[in-house]
Design an enzyme around this catalytic site. Structure first.
Site, PDB file in Angstrom:
ATOM      1  N   ARG A  31      46.148  46.166  38.777  1.00 46.96           N
ATOM      2  CA  ARG A  31      46.197  46.612  40.175  1.00 46.96           C
ATOM      3  C   ARG A  31      47.378  47.550  40.381  1.00 46.96           C
ATOM      4  O   ARG A  31      47.247  48.610  40.996  1.00 46.96           O
ATOM      5  CB  ARG A  31      46.308  45.399  41.108  1.00 46.96           C
ATOM      6  CG  ARG A  31      44.990  44.644  41.281  1.00 46.96           C
ATOM      7  CD  ARG A  31      45.217  43.257  41.877  1.00 46.96           C
ATOM      8  NE  ARG A  31      43.962  42.603  42.249  1.00 46.96           N
ATOM      9  CZ  ARG A  31      43.131  42.010  41.387  1.00 46.96           C
ATOM     10  NH1 ARG A  31      43.437  41.986  40.096  1.00 46.96           N
ATOM     11  NH2 ARG A  31      42.013  41.427  41.817  1.00 46.96           N
ATOM     12  N   ASP A  53      43.304  45.472  27.774  1.00 44.20           N
ATOM     13  CA  ASP A  53      42.804  45.775  29.116  1.00 44.20           C
ATOM     14  C   ASP A  53      43.701  46.735  29.877  1.00 44.20           C
ATOM     15  O   ASP A  53      43.230  47.660  30.538  1.00 44.20           O
ATOM     16  CB  ASP A  53      42.645  44.486  29.927  1.00 44.20           C
ATOM     17  CG  ASP A  53      41.304  43.818  29.665  1.00 44.20           C
ATOM     18  OD1 ASP A  53      40.678  44.122  28.631  1.00 44.20           O
ATOM     19  OD2 ASP A  53      40.875  42.986  30.498  1.00 44.20           O
ATOM     20  N   SER A 171      34.652  39.057  42.881  1.00 43.60           N
ATOM     21  CA  SER A 171      35.600  39.520  43.897  1.00 43.60           C
ATOM     22  C   SER A 171      36.135  40.904  43.545  1.00 43.60           C
ATOM     23  O   SER A 171      36.701  41.595  44.398  1.00 43.60           O
ATOM     24  CB  SER A 171      36.766  38.536  44.016  1.00 43.60           C
ATOM     25  OG  SER A 171      37.526  38.500  42.815  1.00 43.60           O
ATOM     26  N   ARG A 332      30.241  32.475  29.518  1.00 42.27           N
ATOM     27  CA  ARG A 332      31.238  31.482  29.124  1.00 42.27           C
ATOM     28  C   ARG A 332      30.715  30.041  29.207  1.00 42.27           C
ATOM     29  O   ARG A 332      31.206  29.174  28.481  1.00 42.27           O
ATOM     30  CB  ARG A 332      32.510  31.642  29.974  1.00 42.27           C
ATOM     31  CG  ARG A 332      33.309  32.865  29.568  1.00 42.27           C
ATOM     32  CD  ARG A 332      34.580  33.031  30.366  1.00 42.27           C
ATOM     33  NE  ARG A 332      35.331  34.188  29.863  1.00 42.27           N
ATOM     34  CZ  ARG A 332      36.278  34.814  30.538  1.00 42.27           C
ATOM     35  NH1 ARG A 332      36.591  34.412  31.764  1.00 42.27           N
ATOM     36  NH2 ARG A 332      36.912  35.837  30.014  1.00 42.27           N
ATOM     37  N   HIS A 378      38.284  36.638  24.661  1.00 42.33           N
ATOM     38  CA  HIS A 378      39.651  36.158  24.483  1.00 42.33           C
ATOM     39  C   HIS A 378      39.847  34.740  25.011  1.00 42.33           C
ATOM     40  O   HIS A 378      40.557  33.933  24.399  1.00 42.33           O
ATOM     41  CB  HIS A 378      40.633  37.104  25.181  1.00 42.33           C
ATOM     42  CG  HIS A 378      40.339  37.349  26.634  1.00 42.33           C
ATOM     43  ND1 HIS A 378      41.310  37.330  27.607  1.00 42.33           N
ATOM     44  CD2 HIS A 378      39.177  37.618  27.301  1.00 42.33           C
ATOM     45  CE1 HIS A 378      40.766  37.581  28.788  1.00 42.33           C
ATOM     46  NE2 HIS A 378      39.473  37.761  28.628  1.00 42.33           N
ATOM     47  N   LYS A 404      42.997  41.220  24.120  1.00 43.34           N
ATOM     48  CA  LYS A 404      42.524  41.720  25.412  1.00 43.34           C
ATOM     49  C   LYS A 404      43.529  41.424  26.518  1.00 43.34           C
ATOM     50  O   LYS A 404      43.725  42.240  27.424  1.00 43.34           O
ATOM     51  CB  LYS A 404      41.171  41.094  25.738  1.00 43.34           C
ATOM     52  CG  LYS A 404      40.478  41.673  26.957  1.00 43.34           C
ATOM     53  CD  LYS A 404      39.083  41.083  27.102  1.00 43.34           C
ATOM     54  CE  LYS A 404      38.250  41.868  28.102  1.00 43.34           C
ATOM     55  NZ  LYS A 404      38.766  41.819  29.472  1.00 43.34           N
TER      56      LYS A 404
END
Length: 424
Positions: A31, A53, A171, A332, A378, A404
């Site tokens: 962010r 990432d 989200s 997952r 990960h 990651k």
């Protein structure tokens, strides 16, 4: 660099103790990188995560004209002009969900065509609701498969007006729209209103993280009600920003501590985290008496940690509110049930989108050779490492996938006393 094919964990047979500082938060780092890249001026991000990432995010911003220096292992110095430029090639973002979703909305402010793409795993992760929301604003955007690649043809500003989004799957769609909203044309006296099509939202706490970061970089956001936000088109201001440690990474250390009966100093108080997964601490601390039912909806990335921990609990545990885990880096729920049943058949069962773990404290101390397919995820790798602290024979396939979000994970466990057999 050659990837390690397999890593077998040797149970330490003793409590894990020592200091193990988690890396910076991935969620906050990505962010902050984006907002700093959208701001005019130079921002300094300290305590940041350097991982696959965040490198994908940084490289994408560089491709759009943002200058990013990395003076040390936890700092980004970001200089932006307040406007992203069209990249010369598609933006490749691997399997970084935050980078992919956030940039899909942000590049709507670019004057020109931008293609946002990822690897084979990212190309299976849904982005259709976000693309539909952008199109409702009049943007030319398309994702023919409902997943990346996404093509966005922007006109130089994010559109003003009201946009509705279905956030049931993620989200991140909401966060993406909110962070792009200040890029609307200034002086138009037309704020951007972001509204949920329903009250359901995956991990609402991550939207709170987004709002806090936006306001730190000078955005003005008004929450009209639980499902509506109004954002002023005023852009962003460069600042110095400190990234807190990653709560999702902390869950592995909290679980390793209670599972081994040790004492691990994370270097930060457990109540100092603002990320949603910090809620997992209270649950993990109850081991070996975890609740019979755990709602994972608001701490989704902590569910794999707690699910593996639950294998050693005194009583069975049902995980509910976790349907969104099926569209993460992998399915997952399926990865957890597969891995647990590889350790011992019948240890886990899927009922719809619920996961039931049939706990057995007697698993500790046994030799149960099992190869854990991480599905290049990960969190699956890091969670099943916990099983290897108590069971002999746990082998993690593709252990390097932890890069990651937590490249130093295996070294961190080693520093606490865990040893490995490298089966490369």
């Amino acid at each position: 660099m050659t990837r390690t094919a397999k890593l077998t964990i040797i149970p330490p047979g003793k409590p894990l103790s020592g200091r193990a500082m988690p890396p910076g938060s991935k969620s906050i780092t990505n962010r902050a990188l984006l907002l700093a890249g959208l701001a005019k001026g130079t921002s300094r991000l300290t305590g940041a995560l350097k991982s696959d990432d965040t490198r994908y995010m940084a490289d994408a911003l560089r491709a759009m004209g943002v200058a990013i220096d990395e003076p040390d292992d936890t700092t980004f110095v970001v200089t932006g002009s307040g406007k992203l430029l069209p990249p010369k090639a598609p933006l490749f973002l691997g399997n970084a969900g935050t980078a992919t979703r956030f940039l899909t909305a942000a590049v709507a402010s670019v004057e020109g065509t931008v293609v946002v793409d990822g690897d084979e795993h990212m190309r299976k992760r849904p982005i259709g609701p976000l693309v539909a929301a952008l199109k409702s604003l009049g943007l030319d955007a398309e994702a023919p498969t409902g997943c990346p690649p996404v093509t966005v043809r922007g006109t130089g500003h994010f559109p003003s007006g009201r946009v509705e989004i279905d956030a049931g799957l993620s989200s991140q769609y909401v966060s993406a729209l909110l962070m792009a909203a200040p890029l609307a044309k200034q002086g138009a006296n037309a704020p951007v209103t972001v509204a949920l099509t329903g009250t359901d939202i995956g991990a609402r706490g991550y939207v709170d993280l987004t709002l806090a970061a936006m306001e730190a970089f000078g955005a003005k956001v008004e929450q009209l009600d639980a499902a509506t936000w109004r954002v002023e088109p005023r852009g962003y201001t460069a600042i110095d920003f400190v990234v807190e440690p990653d709560a999702s990474a902390a869950t592995y250390l909290w679980a390793a501590e209670v599972l081994s009966g040790g004492q691990i100093d994370l270097g930060v108080p457990n109540d100092a985290f603002t990320q949603p997964d910090a809620k997992a601490y209270e649950t993990i601390a109850k081991f070996p008496h975890l609740p019979a039912e755990i709602d994972g909806s608001q701490m989704q990335d902590a569910v794999p940690t707690i699910a593996v921990l639950a294998a050693f609990n005194e009583t069975p545990v049902r995980f509910v509110g976790i349907a969104n885990l099926r569209v993460k880096e992998c399915d997952r729920i399926r990865a957890l049930s597969t891995g647990l049943n590889n350790i011992r058949e019948g240890l886990a069962v899927e009922e719809g989108d619920d996961l039931i773990v049939y706990s057995d404290p007697a698993l500790a101390g046994q030799t149960l050779p099992a190869e854990i397919d991480t599905f290049a995820d990960h969190r699956i790798a890091m969670s099943f490492a916990l099983a290897g602290l108590k069971i002999d024979g746990i082998t993690i396939l593709d252990p390097d996938c932890v890069g990651k979000t937590y490249p130093a994970y295996w070294r961190t466990l080693a520093a606490l006393g865990v040893t490995y057999q490298d089966n490369d």
